[in-house]
Each structure stands twice: as structure tokens, then as C-alpha cells.
Enzyme design. Structure first.
Site, PDB file in Angstrom:
ATOM      1  N   GLU A 170      -7.802  -7.175  -5.732  1.00  0.00           N
ATOM      2  CA  GLU A 170      -8.725  -6.589  -4.741  1.00  0.00           C
ATOM      3  C   GLU A 170      -9.283  -7.619  -3.760  1.00  0.00           C
ATOM      4  O   GLU A 170     -10.466  -7.598  -3.424  1.00  0.00           O
ATOM      5  CB  GLU A 170      -9.884  -5.855  -5.443  1.00  0.00           C
ATOM      6  N   LYS A 214       7.031  -3.976  -3.041  1.00  0.00           N
ATOM      7  CA  LYS A 214       5.946  -4.035  -4.025  1.00  0.00           C
ATOM      8  C   LYS A 214       6.568  -3.709  -5.381  1.00  0.00           C
ATOM      9  O   LYS A 214       6.604  -2.558  -5.805  1.00  0.00           O
ATOM     10  CB  LYS A 214       4.865  -3.013  -3.662  1.00  0.00           C
ATOM     11  N   GLU A 259       5.032  -8.285  -2.181  1.00  0.00           N
ATOM     12  CA  GLU A 259       3.625  -8.328  -2.588  1.00  0.00           C
ATOM     13  C   GLU A 259       3.505  -8.295  -4.105  1.00  0.00           C
ATOM     14  O   GLU A 259       4.052  -7.407  -4.766  1.00  0.00           O
ATOM     15  CB  GLU A 259       2.846  -7.152  -1.992  1.00  0.00           C
ATOM     16  N   GLY A 260       2.780  -9.242  -4.646  1.00  0.00           N
ATOM     17  CA  GLY A 260       2.548  -9.279  -6.077  1.00  0.00           C
ATOM     18  C   GLY A 260       1.545  -8.229  -6.512  1.00  0.00           C
ATOM     19  O   GLY A 260       1.115  -7.366  -5.736  1.00  0.00           O
ATOM     20  N   ALA A 261       1.179  -8.298  -7.773  1.00  0.00           N
ATOM     21  CA  ALA A 261       0.155  -7.412  -8.332  1.00  0.00           C
ATOM     22  C   ALA A 261      -0.899  -8.287  -8.988  1.00  0.00           C
ATOM     23  O   ALA A 261      -0.569  -9.228  -9.715  1.00  0.00           O
ATOM     24  CB  ALA A 261       0.773  -6.458  -9.350  1.00  0.00           C
ATOM     25  N   PRO A 303     -11.268 -12.047   9.559  1.00  0.00           N
ATOM     26  CA  PRO A 303     -12.649 -11.589   9.409  1.00  0.00           C
ATOM     27  C   PRO A 303     -12.722 -10.284   8.622  1.00  0.00           C
ATOM     28  O   PRO A 303     -11.710  -9.625   8.388  1.00  0.00           O
ATOM     29  CB  PRO A 303     -13.107 -11.389  10.859  1.00  0.00           C
ATOM     30  N   LEU A 344     -12.808  -6.729   8.074  1.00  0.00           N
ATOM     31  CA  LEU A 344     -12.362  -5.624   8.926  1.00  0.00           C
ATOM     32  C   LEU A 344     -12.390  -4.341   8.103  1.00  0.00           C
ATOM     33  O   LEU A 344     -11.556  -4.151   7.216  1.00  0.00           O
ATOM     34  CB  LEU A 344     -10.940  -5.870   9.453  1.00  0.00           C
TER      35      LEU A 344
END
Length: 230
Positions: A12, A40, A119-121, A208, A210
Site C-alpha cells: 500500500e 501482475k 509489478e510485485g505484491a 507528490p 495525488l
């Protein structure tokens, strides 16, 4: 096909946001047409959509990619429970191991892609099962790694520990990206400076906070990223 693996200091902290920004940046800033897709491999926390378990992160990668593939190809291990993937796999009767990941990655290598953003987990040291880790697979495949540092209290320690372990395992972090995930974090600028001083790799951008994750690619140095994996 060139691959880039996106890992992070924690769960996260914006891996999908950064991965999507890199995909968009490679597509939109290229002087020549590049085909770019997201991968993924493992996603825990999926909803049943049209009779198939699907994860919002994987769907986000598919949305920004300009090379379209089936959901099953983009996210071969889709687990329902939003818990540690190896525990979810045990509960759901799934089997995830390095050999299977190798097979799926080999299928990607047979496609006519320019870039595959993987993308990893969770964080770097994610268990696949009782004896194997996702990190071992990444090192085995010799993928260049981008480290997403979620800017929040404790991020310096998390980033330095992650970088240390990756290097010890023989992994290659080509750069890091600071992602402001806590708008109330104190001394954000000072923390970024502290990280830049201590991480022995280029900073590829500072993103930044967002709320809608818009225009992330504008804050990532795509040209520098491309030069590091040329």
C-alpha cells in the site's frame, strides 16, 4: 523485450500508481512507437467480475497498456482473499512456485513487446509458498528493479533495509522513486534528501500526493529510466 520489476518498501505505498506512470511515460514520451504492457503475476484481494476473479491493480495496468492481452495472462495468480498471497493460496487450494512463474514469464518473452512492467505484491521478500520467495524469482530472471519508497514515518529504515537485502541477494536496483503516500508526513523534503544521500542509486522521481493518481508520469524521469536498462 525489456522488463522492469517494481517493488516497494511496504504494501500500500503505490506500486500500481508508479507502475502505471512508467507504462504511460514509456508510451507517451517515446520518439518511436513502443508497445508496453503490465504484468501482475500475483494479486491477493480479487473480486468476481464476469465469472472471473480480478484485481483492481491488474486492471489498472491493463487500462494504461497499449498492448492488450487477456486478464489471465496479465494476472495468472488471482486470489480472492486480501491477505498474504501464500496464505490465501493455501486456503484457496492454489499452488504458486518459481517454476510456474518462469513458465508465465517465458510466455511474455514470446510476445512482440518492447517493455514489460512487472509489478510485485507487497514488499520485496514476499513468500510464494513454504520455501520460495518472489524475490528469488526476480533475481533468477535478472530483472532490473525499481524501488518505490512510500514516504511515511519509518521509510528511511524500510528503504535502506530493502536495498541492503536486494544487493545481498544479487538483485539490481537501478533506481528509486519517492511516493508521497501520507500528506500529513512531517519533513517530507528532508526525508527525501536523507534517502538520496544514503541510497546508492539514482532517484528517478518524487511523486507528490495525488488523490486521483493523475499525471504521475510527469514526475518520473522516463529518459533516465530507459538509459539505465538500455
Amino acid at each position: 523485450m525489456k522488463s522492469i520489476f517494481i517493488t516497494a518498501t511496504d504494501t500500500e505505498v503505490g506500486k500500481t500508481t508508479i507502475a502505471s506512470g512508467i507504462i504511460s511515460g514509456l508510451i507517451n514520451q517515446a520518439s518511436t512507437n513502443l508497445t508496453v504492457a503490465g504484468f501482475k503475476p500475483i494479486a491477493a484481494g480479487c473480486d468476481l467480475i464476469d465469472g472471473q476473479l480480478k484485481n483492481e491493480d491488474a486492471l489498472s495496468l491493463m487500462q494504461v497498456s497499449n498492448a492488450q492481452f487477456s486478464y489471465q495472462k496479465v494476472n495468472p495468480f488471482a486470489l480472492k482473499s486480501a491477505i498474504a498471497p501464500h496464505i490465501a493460496a493455501q486456503q484457496e487450494g492454489a499452488n504458486i512456485n518459481i517454476e510456474q512463474l518462469d513458465w508465465h514469464y517465458h510466455q511474455w518473452q514470446q510476445t512482440a513487446l518492447d517493455y514489460l512492467i512487472v509489478e510485485g505484491a507487497g514488499g520485496w521478500q514476499l513468500p510464494l509458498n513454504e520455501s520460495e520467495y518472489l524475490s528469488e524469482w526476480v533475481v533468477k530472471q535478472n530483472m532490473p528493479i525499481v524501488l518505490v519508497v512510500g514516504l511515511k514515518l519509518g521509510c528511511i529504515n524500510h528503504a535502506l533495509l530493502t536495498a541492503m537485502v536486494v544487493a545481498k541477494m544479487g538483485g539490481n536496483i537501478i533506481g528509486w522513486i519517492a511516493n508521497h503516500v501520507d500528506p500529513n508526513m512531517q519533513c517530507q523534503t528532508e526525508n527525501v534528501k536523507a534517502l538520496a544521500h544514503r541510497l546508492n542509486m539514482p532517484c528517478l522521481g518524487t511523486v507528490p500526493y495525488l488523490a486521483n493518481s493523475q499525471n504521475v508520469e510527469e514526475f518520473i524521469d522516463i529518459q533516465l529510466l530507459k538509459s539505465l536498462i538500455a
